[in-house]
Write a protein that holds these residues in place. Structure first.
Motif, PDB file in Angstrom:
ATOM      1  N   TRP A  78      60.437-125.203 -72.360  1.00  0.00           N
ATOM      2  CA  TRP A  78      60.070-126.060 -71.239  1.00  0.00           C
ATOM      3  C   TRP A  78      59.156-127.170 -71.735  1.00  0.00           C
ATOM      4  CZ3 TRP A  78      60.062-120.883 -71.596  1.00  0.00           C
ATOM      5  CH2 TRP A  78      60.960-120.185 -70.774  1.00  0.00           C
ATOM      6  N   ALA A  79      59.213-128.305 -71.068  1.00  0.00           N
ATOM      7  CA  ALA A  79      58.348-129.433 -71.408  1.00  0.00           C
ATOM      8  C   ALA A  79      57.771-130.011 -70.127  1.00  0.00           C
ATOM      9  CB  ALA A  79      59.136-130.513 -72.152  1.00  0.00           C
ATOM     10  N   MET A  80      56.569-130.535 -70.247  1.00  0.00           N
ATOM     11  CA  MET A  80      55.930-131.264 -69.159  1.00  0.00           C
ATOM     12  C   MET A  80      55.427-132.574 -69.722  1.00  0.00           C
ATOM     13  SD  MET A  80      53.828-128.452 -66.901  1.00  0.00           S
ATOM     14  CE  MET A  80      53.723-129.524 -65.453  1.00  0.00           C
ATOM     15  N   VAL A  81      55.568-133.637 -68.941  1.00  0.00           N
ATOM     16  CA  VAL A  81      55.166-134.977 -69.361  1.00  0.00           C
ATOM     17  C   VAL A  81      53.873-135.348 -68.636  1.00  0.00           C
ATOM     18  CG1 VAL A  81      55.829-137.408 -69.389  1.00  0.00           C
ATOM     19  CG2 VAL A  81      57.566-135.629 -69.764  1.00  0.00           C
ATOM     20  N   PHE A  82      52.912-135.873 -69.405  1.00  0.00           N
ATOM     21  CA  PHE A  82      51.620-136.281 -68.854  1.00  0.00           C
ATOM     22  C   PHE A  82      51.299-137.700 -69.288  1.00  0.00           C
ATOM     23  CE2 PHE A  82      51.596-131.710 -69.350  1.00  0.00           C
ATOM     24  CZ  PHE A  82      51.170-131.288 -68.103  1.00  0.00           C
ATOM     25  N   THR A  83      50.581-138.399 -68.428  1.00  0.00           N
ATOM     26  CA  THR A  83      50.129-139.746 -68.752  1.00  0.00           C
ATOM     27  C   THR A  83      48.612-139.737 -68.884  1.00  0.00           C
ATOM     28  OG1 THR A  83      50.020-140.308 -66.403  1.00  0.00           O
ATOM     29  CG2 THR A  83      52.061-140.864 -67.571  1.00  0.00           C
ATOM     30  N   THR A  84      48.098-140.744 -69.559  1.00  0.00           N
ATOM     31  CA  THR A  84      46.651-140.844 -69.735  1.00  0.00           C
ATOM     32  C   THR A  84      45.982-140.895 -68.369  1.00  0.00           C
ATOM     33  OG1 THR A  84      46.814-143.228 -69.924  1.00  0.00           O
ATOM     34  CG2 THR A  84      46.801-141.990 -71.977  1.00  0.00           C
ATOM     35  N   GLY A  85      44.796-140.352 -68.333  1.00  0.00           N
ATOM     36  CA  GLY A  85      44.035-140.329 -67.093  1.00  0.00           C
ATOM     37  C   GLY A  85      44.089-138.995 -66.375  1.00  0.00           C
ATOM     38  N   ALA A  86      45.005-138.116 -66.746  1.00  0.00           N
ATOM     39  CA  ALA A  86      45.069-136.796 -66.110  1.00  0.00           C
ATOM     40  C   ALA A  86      43.873-135.969 -66.556  1.00  0.00           C
ATOM     41  CB  ALA A  86      46.367-136.090 -66.481  1.00  0.00           C
ATOM     42  N   ASP A  87      43.372-135.144 -65.651  1.00  0.00           N
ATOM     43  CA  ASP A  87      42.310-134.217 -66.018  1.00  0.00           C
ATOM     44  C   ASP A  87      42.850-132.789 -65.908  1.00  0.00           C
ATOM     45  OD1 ASP A  87      42.351-133.686 -63.276  1.00  0.00           O
ATOM     46  OD2 ASP A  87      40.390-134.562 -62.883  1.00  0.00           O
ATOM     47  N   ALA A  88      42.029-131.824 -66.305  1.00  0.00           N
ATOM     48  CA  ALA A  88      42.499-130.430 -66.323  1.00  0.00           C
ATOM     49  C   ALA A  88      42.896-129.957 -64.928  1.00  0.00           C
ATOM     50  CB  ALA A  88      41.431-129.521 -66.920  1.00  0.00           C
ATOM     51  N   ALA A  89      42.179-130.404 -63.915  1.00  0.00           N
ATOM     52  CA  ALA A  89      42.522-130.004 -62.542  1.00  0.00           C
ATOM     53  C   ALA A  89      43.899-130.534 -62.157  1.00  0.00           C
ATOM     54  CB  ALA A  89      41.453-130.499 -61.570  1.00  0.00           C
ATOM     55  N   ALA A  90      44.201-131.756 -62.545  1.00  0.00           N
ATOM     56  CA  ALA A  90      45.524-132.326 -62.246  1.00  0.00           C
ATOM     57  C   ALA A  90      46.619-131.579 -62.988  1.00  0.00           C
ATOM     58  CB  ALA A  90      45.549-133.809 -62.605  1.00  0.00           C
ATOM     59  N   VAL A  91      46.361-131.231 -64.240  1.00  0.00           N
ATOM     60  CA  VAL A  91      47.344-130.462 -65.014  1.00  0.00           C
ATOM     61  C   VAL A  91      47.600-129.126 -64.321  1.00  0.00           C
ATOM     62  CG1 VAL A  91      47.775-129.276 -67.209  1.00  0.00           C
ATOM     63  CG2 VAL A  91      46.796-131.591 -67.202  1.00  0.00           C
ATOM     64  N   ARG A  92      46.533-128.457 -63.923  1.00  0.00           N
ATOM     65  CA  ARG A  92      46.687-127.147 -63.268  1.00  0.00           C
ATOM     66  C   ARG A  92      47.389-127.264 -61.917  1.00  0.00           C
ATOM     67  NH1 ARG A  92      41.457-126.411 -65.690  1.00  0.00           N
ATOM     68  NH2 ARG A  92      41.711-125.033 -67.482  1.00  0.00           N
ATOM     69  N   ARG A  93      47.133-128.348 -61.183  1.00  0.00           N
ATOM     70  CA  ARG A  93      47.850-128.540 -59.908  1.00  0.00           C
ATOM     71  C   ARG A  93      49.352-128.658 -60.159  1.00  0.00           C
ATOM     72  NH1 ARG A  93      43.436-131.680 -58.620  1.00  0.00           N
ATOM     73  NH2 ARG A  93      44.437-133.605 -59.292  1.00  0.00           N
ATOM     74  N   ARG A  94      49.717-129.424 -61.176  1.00  0.00           N
ATOM     75  CA  ARG A  94      51.150-129.573 -61.487  1.00  0.00           C
ATOM     76  C   ARG A  94      51.755-128.263 -61.958  1.00  0.00           C
ATOM     77  NH1 ARG A  94      52.432-134.127 -65.333  1.00  0.00           N
ATOM     78  NH2 ARG A  94      54.492-133.264 -64.991  1.00  0.00           N
ATOM     79  N   THR A  95      51.024-127.509 -62.763  1.00  0.00           N
ATOM     80  CA  THR A  95      51.568-126.236 -63.241  1.00  0.00           C
ATOM     81  C   THR A  95      51.654-125.228 -62.099  1.00  0.00           C
ATOM     82  OG1 THR A  95      49.405-125.428 -64.006  1.00  0.00           O
ATOM     83  CG2 THR A  95      50.779-126.603 -65.610  1.00  0.00           C
ATOM     84  N   ASP A  96      50.693-125.272 -61.174  1.00  0.00           N
ATOM     85  CA  ASP A  96      50.759-124.393 -60.001  1.00  0.00           C
ATOM     86  C   ASP A  96      51.986-124.712 -59.163  1.00  0.00           C
ATOM     87  OD1 ASP A  96      48.423-123.113 -60.733  1.00  0.00           O
ATOM     88  OD2 ASP A  96      47.165-124.137 -59.246  1.00  0.00           O
ATOM     89  N   GLU A  97      52.265-126.012 -59.003  1.00  0.00           N
ATOM     90  CA  GLU A  97      53.441-126.423 -58.239  1.00  0.00           C
ATOM     91  C   GLU A  97      54.721-125.965 -58.948  1.00  0.00           C
ATOM     92  OE1 GLU A  97      55.667-130.495 -56.759  1.00  0.00           O
ATOM     93  OE2 GLU A  97      53.520-130.564 -57.167  1.00  0.00           O
ATOM     94  N   MET A  98      54.756-126.126 -60.262  1.00  0.00           N
ATOM     95  CA  MET A  98      55.914-125.689 -61.043  1.00  0.00           C
ATOM     96  C   MET A  98      56.143-124.187 -60.851  1.00  0.00           C
ATOM     97  SD  MET A  98      56.261-126.047 -65.163  1.00  0.00           S
ATOM     98  CE  MET A  98      57.583-125.335 -66.108  1.00  0.00           C
ATOM     99  N   ALA A  99      55.064-123.404 -60.948  1.00  0.00           N
ATOM    100  CA  ALA A  99      55.172-121.953 -60.798  1.00  0.00           C
ATOM    101  C   ALA A  99      55.599-121.571 -59.384  1.00  0.00           C
ATOM    102  CB  ALA A  99      53.844-121.291 -61.156  1.00  0.00           C
ATOM    103  N   THR A 100      55.012-122.218 -58.392  1.00  0.00           N
ATOM    104  CA  THR A 100      55.345-121.913 -56.998  1.00  0.00           C
ATOM    105  C   THR A 100      56.820-122.181 -56.715  1.00  0.00           C
ATOM    106  OG1 THR A 100      53.097-122.348 -56.248  1.00  0.00           O
ATOM    107  CG2 THR A 100      54.850-122.524 -54.594  1.00  0.00           C
ATOM    108  N   LEU A 101      57.307-123.331 -57.154  1.00  0.00           N
ATOM    109  CA  LEU A 101      58.718-123.655 -56.929  1.00  0.00           C
ATOM    110  C   LEU A 101      59.638-122.674 -57.649  1.00  0.00           C
ATOM    111  CD1 LEU A 101      58.542-127.543 -57.140  1.00  0.00           C
ATOM    112  CD2 LEU A 101      58.880-126.147 -55.087  1.00  0.00           C
ATOM    113  N   ALA A 102      59.283-122.302 -58.860  1.00  0.00           N
ATOM    114  CA  ALA A 102      60.113-121.358 -59.614  1.00  0.00           C
ATOM    115  C   ALA A 102      60.114-119.986 -58.935  1.00  0.00           C
ATOM    116  CB  ALA A 102      59.609-121.253 -61.050  1.00  0.00           C
TER     117      ALA A 102
END
Length: 117
Positions: A78-102
């Motif tokens: 699996w891969a996830m794409v990130f852009t500059t400016g993201a913080d750890a909270a934003a990364v975790r929000r996206r991963t939480d969404e990924m996990a929830t949808l799965a």
């Protein structure tokens, strides 16, 4: 009735593996964020989890090569794409969404399989 997707046991297992991979990304949120300042202009950061659910690192990918390069980096993981400016909270929000949808997909497949049996 029209079949609108794969509701096989393999698809359910794939959804569960994806949810697990999301957790691996979340566990490495700080590593991902720490790599962002080094991303050159015109690039994105691609974080990868391999098919063994191990964090496989990050890569700088030119924005105009995302479509070609991300699948190659992802392989059977699996891969996830990130852009500059993201913080750890934003990364975790996206991963939480990924996990929830799965997980929702896995649950839906279970319900469909139960009705079919």
């Amino acid at each position: 009735m029209t079949n609108h997707g794969d509701y096989s046991p393999q698809a359910r297992a794939a959804a569960e593996r994806k949810a697990h991979a999301a957790g691996v990304f979340a566990e490495h949120a700080e590593v991902i964020v720490a790599a962002l300042p080094a991303v050159p202009a015109g690039h994105v950061l691609v974080a990868v989890v391999d098919d063994g659910h191990e964090f496989a690192g990050t890569h700088h990918v030119p924005q105009d090569q995302i479509v070609e390069r991300v699948p190659l980096l992802e392989g059977s993981g699996w891969a996830m794409v990130f852009t500059t400016g993201a913080d750890a909270a934003a990364v975790r929000r996206r991963t939480d969404e990924m996990a929830t949808l799965a997980r929702r997909r896995a649950e839906m497949i279970t319900r469909i399989q139960t009705r079919r049996n």
